[in-house]
Design a protein around this motif. Structure first.
Motif, mmCIF file in Angstrom:
data_model
loop_
_atom_site.group_PDB
_atom_site.id
_atom_site.type_symbol
_atom_site.label_atom_id
_atom_site.label_comp_id
_atom_site.label_asym_id
_atom_site.label_seq_id
_atom_site.Cartn_x
_atom_site.Cartn_y
_atom_site.Cartn_z
ATOM 1 N N LYS A 92 -5.361 -5.436 -2.361
ATOM 2 C CA LYS A 92 -6.624 -4.907 -1.840
ATOM 3 C C LYS A 92 -7.723 -5.973 -1.886
ATOM 4 O O LYS A 92 -8.477 -6.151 -0.920
ATOM 5 N N TYR A 144 0.830 -1.204 0.000
ATOM 6 C CA TYR A 144 0.000 0.000 0.000
ATOM 7 C C TYR A 144 0.865 1.255 0.000
ATOM 8 O O TYR A 144 0.520 2.268 -0.619
ATOM 9 N N PHE A 168 -7.096 2.738 1.059
ATOM 10 C CA PHE A 168 -7.075 1.567 0.190
ATOM 11 C C PHE A 168 -8.056 0.492 0.630
ATOM 12 O O PHE A 168 -8.199 -0.518 -0.050
ATOM 13 N N THR A 169 -8.705 0.662 1.753
ATOM 14 C CA THR A 169 -9.469 -0.440 2.337
ATOM 15 C C THR A 169 -10.904 -0.041 2.648
ATOM 16 O O THR A 169 -11.480 -0.487 3.640
ATOM 17 N N THR A 171 -3.688 -3.232 -6.101
ATOM 18 C CA THR A 171 -5.086 -3.633 -6.272
ATOM 19 C C THR A 171 -5.263 -5.110 -5.954
ATOM 20 O O THR A 171 -6.255 -5.511 -5.320
#
Length: 359
Positions: free
Chosen positions: A222, A206, A324-325, A219
């Motif tokens: 993720k 990340y 990112f989450t 990605t």
């Protein structure tokens, strides 16, 4: 289970088919019960199990649908420290998902609730998918000539050997001695793996992505992270239900042993993160990694009703990871700049609320 649920008896694998078992949810148990093995999804004992099932099924994805063309160029431009960290972290993540794929059936054999069997089977599939994803990353980004050497890091690097041996040893103990108390400890080992062991590695990827590098790999991570959250939720709920069904198992001595397992895991993860990443990577350093893992461990323990180990670690030192989450809304993907709904069919379970953390 051959004793009165004291924790000192032996669990027996469930029969493949037992028509004499009752179908009344109130009579079913997580372990040591009688089961027909009929998948009656509208008649589950645990009300959380079907929403979690639907969420896990809606989280379907394929690694190859994410383009990694630009990531190969980014990888070639990494400096020596970044590339070394990339290689070691990928190797460790492959080991974790490989171990889960192999070991989850050993646990599932002793679970006597079909709805939980079903969830563990989905998790096993997803762990295999994660290994496929890492293989896709290695072949697309690193190149075939270096792949074998990266896989071998997991069984040759002394830091990884120590921590891989710890978690594998926890699993092997249950394989060798299937007691109710051992089941609690193997659940804790799984919870540690899903909730602690991935996160120094995830933070590295990340961190690269927030600077616009290896965003395709970011990605992939993720999507993997999203799956791992459901696995974490599964073991949290199994732990809570077993505490209700078998309160005699959860002695102060056992709970302290569980906290000790977490402490060892935190120390291993911090040591590993500081070794693999250390103070060599822009945006991360040894202090931040230590604070982040301690911070995570507090939430993981509190979610199980156990006292946290690091009350002073009450602040998230890596808040950038949250961008990112965010999984449960349709939004513009940070990496691809396209609209993606991360719960493709909508969901009954809010991933962002699974553990009071986005991770």
């Amino acid at each position: 289970m051959t004793t009165g649920h004291t924790g000192q008896g032996r669990l027996e694998p469930k029969a493949l088919f037992n028509p004499k078992a009752g179908i009344d949810p109130a009579q079913r148990r997580l372990i040591g019960g009688e089961t027909t093995n009929l998948m009656m999804l509208s008649n589950n004992k645990y009300k959380w199990s079907f929403p979690l099932y639907k969420t896990m099924m809606q989280n379907f994805w394929i690694p190859e649908e994410i383009s990694l063309g630009q990531d190969k160029l980014h990888y070639e431009r990494l400096d020596e420290a970044e590339r070394d960290a990339f290689d070691r972290i990928i190797s460790f993540l492959v080991f974790l998902d490989s171990l889960q794929t192999v070991n989850l059936p050993n646990i599932n054999d002793f679970v006597t609730l079909p709805e939980v069997n079903l969830l563990l089977n989905i998790q096993t599939y997803q762990e295999a998918l994660h290994s496929q994803s890492y293989g896709y990353i290695l072949e697309s980004v690193v190149g075939a000539n270096r792949v074998q050497g990266i896989y071998e890091i997991a069984v040759t690097d002394p830091f990884l050997l120590k921590r891989n041996g710890f978690i594998a040893g926890c699993y092997q103990e249950f394989i060798d001695h299937q007691s109710p108390e051992g089941f609690v400890k193997v659940m804790m080992a799984n919870y540690i793996l899903e909730g602690i062991y991935f996160y120094a590695g995830f933070s590295f990827f990340y961190n690269l992505a927030r600077f616009g590098r290896l965003t395709g790999v970011g990605t992939e991570i993720k999507y993997i992270n999203r799956d791992e959250l459901t696995h974490l939720s599964l073991f949290q709920n199994m732990f809570r239900e077993l505490r209700l069904e078998e309160p005699g198992l959860f002695t102060p001595e056992l709970e302290e042993e569980l906290r000790g397992m977490m402490k060892t895991a935190v120390e291993h993860e911090i040591e590993w993160g500081q070794y693999a990443v250390g103070d060599r990577i822009q945006g991360l350093n040894s202090r931040l990694i230590a604070e982040y893992i301690q911070y995570l461990s507090n939430f993981r323990l509190q979610a199980l009703g156990l006292e946290p180990l690091y009350p002073e670690a009450d602040r998230d030192p890596l808040p950038f990871i949250r961008q990112f989450t965010q999984f449960n809304q349709t939004k513009t993907d940070f990496f691809e700049e396209k609209v993606i709904n991360y719960a493709k069919g909508g969901g009954d379970l809010q991933l962002d609320e699974l553990d009071e953390l986005d991770l």
